[in-house]
Design a protein around this motif. Structure first.
Motif, PDB file in Angstrom:
ATOM      1  N   GLY A   1       0.822  -1.214   0.000  1.00 56.64           N
ATOM      2  CA  GLY A   1       0.000   0.000   0.000  1.00 56.64           C
ATOM      3  C   GLY A   1       0.850   1.255   0.000  1.00 56.64           C
ATOM      4  O   GLY A   1       0.747   2.087  -0.909  1.00 56.64           O
TER       5      GLY A   1
ATOM      6  N   ARG B   1      -0.601   4.628  -0.688  1.00 56.31           N
ATOM      7  CA  ARG B   1      -1.783   4.426   0.151  1.00 56.31           C
ATOM      8  C   ARG B   1      -1.318   4.038   1.538  1.00 56.31           C
ATOM      9  O   ARG B   1      -0.174   3.631   1.714  1.00 56.31           O
TER      10      ARG B   1
ATOM     11  N   THR C   1      -3.301  -1.191   3.244  1.00 54.69           N
ATOM     12  CA  THR C   1      -4.339  -1.003   2.226  1.00 54.69           C
ATOM     13  C   THR C   1      -4.188  -2.111   1.200  1.00 54.69           C
ATOM     14  O   THR C   1      -3.119  -2.288   0.625  1.00 54.69           O
TER      15      THR C   1
ATOM     16  N   GLY D   1      -5.058   0.695   6.452  1.00 56.98           N
ATOM     17  CA  GLY D   1      -5.857   0.144   5.374  1.00 56.98           C
ATOM     18  C   GLY D   1      -6.631   1.205   4.622  1.00 56.98           C
ATOM     19  O   GLY D   1      -7.437   0.874   3.767  1.00 56.98           O
ATOM     20  N   GLY D   2      -6.404   2.456   4.970  1.00 56.15           N
ATOM     21  CA  GLY D   2      -7.101   3.512   4.282  1.00 56.15           C
ATOM     22  C   GLY D   2      -8.562   3.648   4.667  1.00 56.15           C
ATOM     23  O   GLY D   2      -9.301   4.403   4.044  1.00 56.15           O
ATOM     24  N   TRP D   3      -8.994   2.923   5.679  1.00 53.85           N
ATOM     25  CA  TRP D   3     -10.385   3.047   6.110  1.00 53.85           C
ATOM     26  C   TRP D   3     -10.503   4.212   7.056  1.00 53.85           C
ATOM     27  O   TRP D   3      -9.755   4.294   8.031  1.00 53.85           O
TER      28      TRP D   3
ATOM     29  N   ASP E   1      -9.029  -7.023   6.386  1.00 53.63           N
ATOM     30  CA  ASP E   1      -8.971  -5.716   5.752  1.00 53.63           C
ATOM     31  C   ASP E   1      -9.335  -4.573   6.706  1.00 53.63           C
ATOM     32  O   ASP E   1      -8.490  -3.779   7.076  1.00 53.63           O
TER      33      ASP E   1
END
Ligand code: NA
Ligand code: NA
Lengths: 144, 153, 90, 487, 160, 775, 113
Positions: free
Chosen positions: B95, B100, B104, D58-60, F741
């Motif tokens: 990522g 990112r 990610t 995680g970009g969340w 995730d």
């Protein structure tokens, strides 16, 4: 449903705590695993908003893109990892106790008085034999 | 044809167990990988797949001894466990390489002539989880089974 | 009818589970216990199947598959350990 | 990426070391420690310019994914962990009781550092629990490493009580989640604004209770004096520096930051724990003759000070606690390290068997003396300013009884430190004491302990940077529930 | 494995979807329920056997054979019932039931054997086992294949 | 006490004066430098700790200057003397180093403008004093003295700290000039008395005032230069300094006056009584020091303009006679090897210079006319008369004066000129020059100032002005020269009388049965002795080594905490009842049944199986709670647990630990008398406290669960997961998507926990394997 | 082709044995217990390799009322537990008739006469 679960949690938790207070180390460990189980149930039920248990598994059907009407998946994920960790911890403690039993010959935790020996007759702490087993090893290594 | 020894009460290593373990070990590992792979859409994933692999290792340990079972864990349990964790970690590092945040997951559709295969960093992550769970819990179970191996030692 | 059937199946499975647990606990030999354990796993598979039908999610059956597999391993491993152990009944 | 380093640097070091044979672990560990210290320093300087570093993993976005947040509090403790990790590592290069040469030792040490670093840098309640577990498991591994009866006993006691605390913490997390639907600190902070009343306090109290076990507060501290003295010197140094601090940090984070609206009764209750902790700890220490056991009990006592700072519930109190945490980590670790050197030199940890070091090892006496002064809180040492911050705040708030306890415990601390000084240093070596005549190979140990003693002294002479920094770590949270004191 | 089950499920569901009518559905429902209930009854009986039978070895018969059969019946019954209820799920059900039953069939003899060994080891001494008679329906084979059943015993376990 | 210790100091023609004597140049230079501040003073500021509003400031006003003069002047003498006294002593370098450090700390203390800065240096002097008192640390008695000195002054220091902070809080500043300047504004603050009491605690311990007087004579275990410097001339005067410094702010308070006059007066009298009880010359001098300190305290407490002057004057006078007398005692000690006045006689013929110094200083101490002591006592009398104090206090001065005369007689006459009837040992001879000059010079200075008091006037005027309540220049208005000759005569005559009957008085005092337990020194001893007892009691209570009782304490506390938490709940909303499915009922029943089983069961296997049953019931809950993934994990883990448990138990049985859990099936080596199963003690009988703790905890946890699920639950997070799982994370199994995730970092951490758990277990497994191989 | 046929026969007999043994055992449970006379017998088998021996033991176990407790491959013997030893002769004959032949075909013992 949550009321029934609460009963189960109370029973499991109580039994776990009771066992934790026992002299037998094996009981202690089972106590820990019971407390762990009760904890998992509590975490699991934390997703039951206002006590209402949704029992539809949180899987998005193949033809859908949005999950609706399913159980809150977050506690599931939390419990899942907690279970695995709990298992590792119980195994760790079992092996630990096994080695203690191997050395002292019983599962009586009251006999665990090597690191905290009783006071001598004058009320002073006993002198711990502080030559550690690796002490001589270290010395030998230095020697050569 | 005279057998070399008189009849025994029970053979020390049951033929049924060793034979079935030989057959079931790969099957169970296959099942575990299958569970791992389908985990993103169906019940399963790294944790569950890993625990099934642990069952396979336990079976092998009980049939052929703990040492043998540990030896069948690729790289050995500690290295597989550490490697799994590092794999999971490295899947997260991709990522940041494309700007990112860490962890990610990236998805790429690999366009083959016949079909498109969706590739993603989720798989190495879950694979890492699987590897570590297998290695760790497998080591625990195999070693535990090995606790009682003096008869064969 | 589905409800009634599931009800019967659930009750039956729980009954079997209960009996097996009783044997699991009462023993008296390790052999008895591991035999009971096998029954416990089978009864649990029935419960997952019942849940699969009740919820309409076939994926609970996967649970049954996994359970059958690992339950088998548990039975075999425990039995083998008893088989190897020196003494008689616990 | 810098936000990740408190966790990932030691963790990767640990994983790589686990992979490598024991002969090659040391080189990786040196590199790991170096990178750890450098990145922690960079992190601190980053945080000094920006308010807090955040990373949404995680970009969340924040309330949904896990967020790492390193603010000044976290960065300070991260640097502390890195420095103490490096210090104890260097100390371990000497031959002062380095501990069993096991393949798992270095991985476990760095795993512990990763767990601690994770606790300091996460912004998520459940993630915090995960790092707790990592620290716990590694600590258990280090305790059990020697596999002697004594170490296993300590491990068992440590394990039972700490697992209990961890599980209770998880239960607390479940309660908070069930109530708010959130796990992230930011979202919980928001939720806390709308929550008041007894139920909320009750649920937060569960988390605090669990953290107290980790912190080693009376009466849930028994694991601490039961376990610390069974460890090898560098490891116990690391434990003393970090283990209980994670608990204190959590209490501070919860009561001072995430759930600041928790009513004042909680603070009183915390003081009701802190004060007996101080007294029981210092009295328990006075009983002992084994240096490590004295120091272990003192750890409990000092935890009382830190908790009292939190119980004050003001910015100055929190800042005082932070200063105290930093000071105590350095000084108590150093004292344990010195204890290891005493053992190496006299062959015993028991004061009744030591002696003569004032003449034989004058520099060791100086190092011990500086550290002991600091622990007592005599100026000019870091301990003085740490204690002063808390004393001053008790007086500002008019809690004179607390002041009295803080000062009185200081006298008893003085008593214990003098006891060590008398018996190990001033007293003549008793007959049969085995003082080695040749070189003892303590060079790295002297380097580390001397440096740490000088750090404590340096902070004592010029405390303003630390004090100002600690204050700024809380001022910008705007959490002060009580008025600022004068002057 | 996954390809197999996927193929099986698509094939089955397609076939069933096109050919089934309502009355067939009902009969499948009822038949499935009957089979399932028969299975569960068998399972309860088998469980009951854990108390009725005299020792672990005998109980093992109940636990393995009857329970496996019972489980198979329940699964098949439920699958039948499900096919009647909602043919679209039939594929998913049958494939999984098939895999489960296959697994049970593989596991049953091994588990049974191991359980029996464990029970035997716990309940019988080496002497008792050695004294067990050799049953030979065919005298010639006995001469070809066997040694002397009454030869002095040496404990091979101990020698290892 | 201290005299019984062999000194190990050089005698006679031992090594020459140490080269460390050059260090005396430092205090000498400072001494000369300090006079430059006489006109105008000196002030400097550095920002130090803005967080606490602290500046590091130096202010050299009159009072500071007097103390600087004292510190550097006596310091010079001490360094010269010490170079001789410690010649050849292997510890001399360390002692000199500490003395230098001490001097710096003292200078810092008296020049600091800031109470906190003062406090820091104050504590430093305590620590250095501790190290110096413990010079002969090989002896237990010395260590005890050092401990006593530091414990008392350290505790006093903490009290001082409290006082400083209180005062700082009240006054809004720690800066002494500001405190003094603004005192009018806050003097009525309710905290002021508390602050004062705390400050007194610090000052009285440092200056050895009753009831903290006992440590000072014991500190005489230190070498003589140290005693002379720290315990007579400088450090013990820090308390006086503090009181003098703050006098302008508080001097008008009745609490201030009453305490100082009362404590100081009593101390001055009582310590002279104690002096008579001593035979050790150094201890006699020490008690007289305490007395002088008491006088100083009292004088500071006196209202009226003369007090400040009197204090300043006596401060100087005392330093001028007590330091030489200590040097004299040291010389006698070196020469004769003893300080016991019974064994010392007629030393004057062999040690003429020392005897001369003793005479000069003794005259001053006695307050004989033409000595500076006379001037000082006269001014004190004046101050008392101005202050209109009660007669008792006034006349106490007469007794103290007389006793001082007697003590001076002992030190200066008896030791040197009184022939004890025994022949003088031949090895006794005069000490080397470096030990003769300092007492002679200082003693002579006392006489010079006595003859020409105006020489000291500029300094004393400044000093008195600094400690005077009103800055109107009236401080030094007391004109000496109207001495009450009657009082002087009475004092001297009485003193001579006491000197003559010193021995009978001594014996008489020893015959008086004073309840020893009531003395403060004894109280201190009992306190110190009680620490180990209390500690042992605490250790017995909290460190009994039994994990189950640790757990009981901890869990009892947690249960209490939870109970408290539950009890504080306002009447909560409870979840509504939702009829459960049959499996959930079954699982609950199983949970309850298993819970009861584990508590009562005797068999280890059963215990573990019942524990396993709990896991199974949990799995059922997870299945019917809609969590197949969780249930799957629970079941597979349960299977692995069965494997591990079975292995461990079988191994245990191999070790010889049988199935019965309630029996102590110890196979501990040595106890081979196999007790019958019936005789075995039951390990874990059912106990009510345990049950209570368990049930309270269990029910509280369940109750809080029911309460907490009532929300207000924010469904944003699960909704986000539901909406983004498929489109953004490409997964239909939302739990797995969370694991790999949304919350992958948790998973990563947990995986690491697993790995490290294995690393933790590997040595244990190795040990178990090794034990199996061992025969 | 012979082998496939043998395998099909074997599978059929396997399933059939499973059903009958399950039901028989259920019947055994339900009928009065006193009628049983459990015991061990030993039974030798023909030229079958190890895998075949395992299969044979599995099939034997599936036969109603029997469970194989041990395979002694060196003696080519099975140790079998019977719920009722009075039926030993018939049971053994049934096993050998039904299972031995296909197994000898499927898994012949190589390297031995
Ligand atoms: Na600590
Ligand atoms: Na997770």
């Amino acid at each position: 449903m949550i009321w029934w679960l609460a009963v189960g949690v109370a029973a499991t938790m109580s039994a776990g705590i009771y066992l934790l207070l026992c002299r037998d180390m094996l009981r202690c460990i089972i106590g820990i695993s019971l407390v762990g189980a009760a904890t998992n149930l509590v975490v699991f039920a934390s997703g039951w908003t206002r006590g209402h248990a949704v029992t539809t598994p949180p899987f998005v059907p193949d033809d859908a893109t949005v999950l609706s009407g399913a159980a809150n998946p977050v506690p599931h994920a939390l419990v899942l990892t907690a279970i695995v960790i709990g298992f590792a911890l119980v195994c760790l403690s079992l092996v630990l106790v096994l080695e203690i039993v191997q050395q002292q010959g019983s599962t009586d935790s009251d006999q665990l008085r090597d690191a905290e020996p009783p006071m001598d007759e004058h009320g002073k702490p006993a002198i711990l034999d502080d030559v550690s087993p690796w002490d001589d090893v270290a010395r030998a290594e230095r020697a050569d | 044809m005279t057998p070399p020894t008189p009849p025994t009460p029970l053979t020390p290593r049951p033929l049924v167990l060793t034979t079935s373990a030989r057959a079931l070990y790969p099957i169970m590992l296959l099942i575990s990988v299958w569970v791992l792979l389908r985990g993103h859409n169906q019940p399963g994933g790294g944790f569950i797949g890993g625990t099934i692999a642990v069952a396979a290792t336990s079976l092998w340990a009980v049939a052929f001894g703990a040492k043998d079972a540990l030896g069948r864990i690729p790289l050995g349990p500690v290295r597989l466990g550490a490697g799994g964790a590092l794999l999971a970690l490295s899947s997260g590092v991709l990522g940041p390489l494309v700007g990112r945040p860490f962890l990610t997951h990236l998805w790429v559709d690999l366009d083959l002539a016949v079909t498109t295969i969706p590739l993603s960093t989720v798989l190495p992550f879950d694979l890492g989880v699987y590897a570590t769970v297998w290695a760790s819990l497998g080591a625990i179970c195999a070693h535990a089974i090995g606790l009682d191996e003096e008869a064969e030692a | 009818m589905t409800q009634a059937m599931l009800w019967i199946v659930d009750i039956g499975a729980l009954l079997a589970l209960g009996i097996a647990c009783a044997r699991l606990i009462s023993g008296p030999t390790q052999g008895d216990r591991v035999v009971a354990l096998d029954v416990v796993f089978s009864a649990t598979v029935v419960l997952t199947a019942s849940m699969a039908m009740a919820s309409g999610w076939a994926l609970f059956l996967d649970l049954g598959i996994g359970l059958a597999a690992v339950g088998f391993v548990a039975t075999v491993v425990w039995a083998r350990l008893i088989d190897k152990s020196p003494g008689g009944a616990s | 990426m810098l936000v990740l380093t408190p966790i990932l640097v030691p963790l990767v070091t640990a994983l790589v070391c686990a992979w490598l044979p024991i002969s090659r672990q040391r080189a990786v560990a040196v590199l790991g420690s170096l990178v750890h210290v450098v990145t922690a320093t960079l992190l601190l300087s980053e945080v000094a310019t920006h308010q807090a570093l955040r990373l949404e993993l995680g970009g969340w976005p924040a309330p949904f994914g896990i967020e790492l947040v390193v603010d000044r509090l976290g960065a300070t403790l991260t640097l502390l962990a890195a420095v103490m990790g490096a210090a104890t590592f260097v100390y371990g290069l000497s031959d002062a009781d380095p501990g069993p040469r096991a393949k798992t030792r270095i991985p476990l040490v760095y795993g512990l550092l990763a767990g601690v670093g994770g606790a300091f840098s996460t912004g998520d309640l459940f993630n915090l629990y995960v790092w707790f577990e990592l620290g716990l498991v590694c600590a258990v591994g280090l305790l059990a490493l020697a596999c002697t009866r004594r170490s296993l006993e300590a491990t068992f006691k440590y394990f039972v009580l700490n697992v209990l605390g961890t599980l209770l913490f998880l239960i607390g997390i479940a309660y908070i989640y069930a109530t708010t639907g959130h796990l992230g600190f930011g979202a919980l902070r928001q939720a806390a604004l709308h929550e008041d009343g007894s139920r909320w306090a009750a649920l937060v109290a569960v988390l605090v209770l669990a953290s107290l076990v980790k912190a080693g507060a009376f009466p849930v501290f028994s694991w601490l004096p039961a376990a610390y003295h069974t460890l090898s010197a560098p490891v116990v140094g690391l434990f003393a520096a970090l283990m209980t601090k994670v608990g204190v940090y959590t209490v501070l984070r919860l009561m001072g930051d995430v759930f600041p609206t928790a009513p004042g009764l909680m603070n009183t209750a915390l003081a009701a724990v802190a004060i007996p902790t101080m007294i029981i700890g210092v009295l328990g220490a006075a009983h002992h003759w084994d240096i490590r056991r004295i120091l272990a009990f003192h750890s409990a006592s000092q935890i009382g000070y830190m908790l009292l700072g939190i119980a004050l519930g003001t910015v100055s109190g929190y800042a005082g606690t932070l200063v105290y945490v930093v000071h105590h980590a350095v000084v108590k670790a150093n004292l344990f390290l010195v204890a290891g050197m005493i053992h190496r030199t006299t062959g015993s940890f028991d004061l009744r068997r030591c002696g003569g070091l004032f003449v034989a090892r004058p520099w060791l006496a100086v190092i011990f003396g500086l550290s002991a002064m600091s622990l007592v809180g005599l100026p000019p040492s870091s301990g003085f300013w740490a204690k002063f911050g808390i004393v001053r705040e008790t007086i500002v708030l008019g809690r004179f009884a607390w002041t009295g306890v803080v000062l009185g415990v200081g006298v008893l601390t003085l008593y214990s430190m003098m006891k060590i000084f008398f018996e190990a240093f001033w007293k003549k070596a008793p007959d049969g004491a085995r003082m080695p005549s040749g070189p003892t190979g303590l060079g790295p140990a002297y380097l580390v302990t001397g440096t740490l003693a000088l750090v404590s002294l340096g902070v004592g002479l010029w405390p303003e940077p630390l004090l100002d920094w600690a204050r700024s770590a809380f001022v910008d949270h705007n959490l002060a529930t009580a008025t600022e004191g004068l002057p | 494995m996954s390809i197999l089950s996927a193929g099986l499920s698509t094939g089955l569901s397609a076939g069933l979807n096109t050919s089934l009518n309502t009355s067939l559905n009902t009969s499948l429902n009822i038949g499935g329920a009957v089979v399932a209930i028969a299975g569960i009854v068998l399972m309860v009986i088998a469980a009951f056997g854990l108390f009725r039978l005299p020792d672990a070895l005998a109980r093992q018969h109940a636990a393995t054979k009857s329970v496996t059969l019972a489980l198979g019946l329940v699964l098949i019954g439920l699958a039948l019932h499900q096919t009647g209820l909602d043919p679209s799920l039939a594929g998913a059900w049958w494939s999984r039931v098939a895999v489960t039953i296959l697994l049970l069939l593989l596991a049953l003899p091994v588990a049974s054997h191991m359980l029996a060994r464990a029970a035997t080891r716990q309940a019988f001494s080496s002497q008792q086992l050695r004294a067990s008679p050799r049953v030979e329906p065919d005298a010639q084979r006995a001469a070809a294949g066997g040694g002397d059943p009454d030869a002095p015993p040496t404990d091979r376990d101990a020698s290892r | 006490m201290a005299s019984s210790i062999p000194t190990g100091e050089p005698t006679g023609d031992a090594p020459p004066t140490s080269r460390l004597i050059v260090l005396a140049l430092l205090p000498a230079a400072l001494f000369l430098l300090a006079w430059r501040a006489l006109d105008g003073g000196f002030e400097a500021h550095w920002t130090w700790i803005p967080t606490f509003g602290l500046d590091f400031g130096i202010l050299i006003d009159g009072l500071a200057l007097q103390f600087i003069a004292l510190i550097t002047g006596v310091g010079t003498a001490v360094f010269v003397y010490g170079a001789g006294y410690l010649a050849g002593d292997p510890k001399r370098a360390r002692i000199f180093g500490l003395l230098l450090a001490f001097m710096v700390a003292m200078l810092g203390c008296v020049t600091s403008t800031n109470l906190l800065g003062l406090f820091i240096f104050w504590e430093l002097t305590s620590v250095i004093s501790f190290l110096l008192v413990g010079t002969k640390h090989e002896y237990e008695a010395t260590r005890k003295s050092a401990q006593q000195a530091l414990m008392v002054t350290g505790a006093g220091g903490l009290s001082l700290l409290a006082g400083v902070v209180l005062l700082g809080q009240v006054a809004g500043t720690y800066a002494i000039p500001e405190i003094v300047a603004t005192s009018e504004a806050w003097i009525d603050h309710p905290w002021v008395p508390a602050a004062l009491l705390c400050l007194f605690g610090g000052a009285f311990t440092k200056s050895a005032q009753f009831p903290f007087h006992f440590w000072l004579p014991n500190a005489m275990a230190a070498p003589t230069p140290v005693s002379a410097y720290l315990h007579s001339a400088t450090m013990v005067k820090l308390g006086i300094y503090l009181l003098a410094r703050l006098h302008p702010a508080f001097g008008d308070l009745p609490l201030w006056q009453g305490t100082l006059i009362g404590v100081g007066g009593f101390t001055s009298v009582w310590s002279m009584v104690l002096a008579v009880k001593e035979r050790d010359l150094k201890r006699i001098l020490a008690w007289s020091t305490v007395s002088a300190l008491g006088t100083l305290v009292m004088v500071i407490g006196l209202p009226g303009p003369g007090a400040a002057t009197a204090a300043a004057t006596f401060l100087l006078a005392h330093a001028l006679y007590k330091a030489p007398l200590f040097f004299v005692a040291g010389n006698v000690d070196i020469a004769a090897g003893t300080r016991d006045i019974d064994k010392l006689a007629a030393m004057g013929r062999r040690m003429p210079y020392t005897a001369l110094a003793a005479l000069l200083a003794g005259a001053s101490m006695s307050g004989l006319p033409l000595s500076y002591g006379f001037v000082a006592k006269d001014i004190i009398k004046l101050a008392k008369s101005q202050a209109d104090v009660v007669t008792l206090v006034a006349w106490s001065g007469v007794f103290v004066g007389a006793a001082s005369v007697a003590a001076a007689g002992v030190a200066a006459i008896r030791v040197f000129w009184h022939s004890g009837g025994r022949p003088l040992p031949p090895e006794i001879r005069e000490v080397r020059w470096s030990m003769r000059i300092p007492p002679l010079v200082i003693g002579a200075t006392g006489i010079v100032f006595g003859l020409a008091p105006w020489l000291a006037e500029p300094l004393l005027a400044l000093s008195a002005a600094a400690m005077h309540t009103v800055d109107d220049g009236s401080a030094f208005d007391v004109e000496p020269g109207t001495p009450g000759w009657t009082a002087v005569a009475v004092t001297i005559v009485l003193g001579i009388g006491m000197f003559v009957v010193w021995d009978p008085l001594h014996r008489a005092l020893h015959r008086v049965r004073f309840p020893k337990r009531l003395t403060p020194g004894h109280a201190y001893e009992s306190f110190v002795r009680s620490i180990p007892h209390a500690a042992a009691a605490v250790a017995r209570l909290v460190q009994h080594g039994r994990i189950r009782l640790y757990a009981q304490l901890s869990l009892g506390f947690l249960a209490l905490g939870l109970l408290w938490v539950v009890a504080r709940l306002e009447v909560p909303q409870w979840p509504s009842y939702q009829p459960p499915s049959i499996p959930i009922i079954g699982a609950t029943v199983a949970l309850v049944a298993a819970s009861i089983t584990v508590c009562v069961v005797r068999d280890r296997f059963l215990l573990l199986l019942a524990g396993g049953l709990v896991g199974l019931a949990c799995a059922v809950v997870f299945v019917f709670g809609g969590a197949p993934d969780v249930a799957f994990t629970q079941l597979t883990v349960e299977v692995a647990l069965v494997v591990v448990i079975a292995s461990v138990l079988l191994r245990m049985r191999r070790i010889g630990v049988g199935g019965d859990i309630l029996a102590t099936d110890s196979i501990a080596k040595g106890s081979n008398n196999s007790t019958a199963a019936g005789d075995r003690p039951r390990l874990d009988p059912l106990s009510w406290p345990r049950m209570l703790i368990a049930v309270v905890t269990g029910v509280s946890v369940a109750t809080l669960l029911l309460v907490s699920v009532m929300g207000p639950f924010d469904p944003a997070v699960p909704r986000f997961f539901a909406e983004h799982s498929v489109p953004d994370a490409h997964g239909h199994n939302v739990v797995n998507v969370i694991l790999v995730d949304f919350r992958a970092f948790d998973t990563f951490g947990e995986v690491c926990v697993l790995l490290f758990a294995v690393l933790a277990m590997l040595p244990l497994f190795a040990a178990l394997r090794g034990r199996r191989r061992a025969p | 082709m012979m082998k496939i046929h043998a395998a099909v026969v074997l599978i059929y007999r396997f399933v059939f044995a499973l059903v009958t043994s399950g039901l028989t055992t259920a019947w055994v449970i339900l009928r009065p217990a006193s009628e049983l006379q459990p015991g061990f017998i030993r039974m030798s088998f023909g030229a079958i390799d190890r895998r075949g021996a395992v299969l044979l033991s599995g099939l034997t176990s599936l036969t109603p009322g029997t469970t194989v407790v041990d395979i002694d491959f060196e003696r080519h013997e099975l140790l079998v537990h019977l719920l009722d030893v009075r039926e030993a002769e018939a049971t053994v004959r049934h096993i050998l008739e039904h299972f031995e032949a296909p197994l000898t075909l499927l898994c012949p013992l190589r390297g031995r006469p």
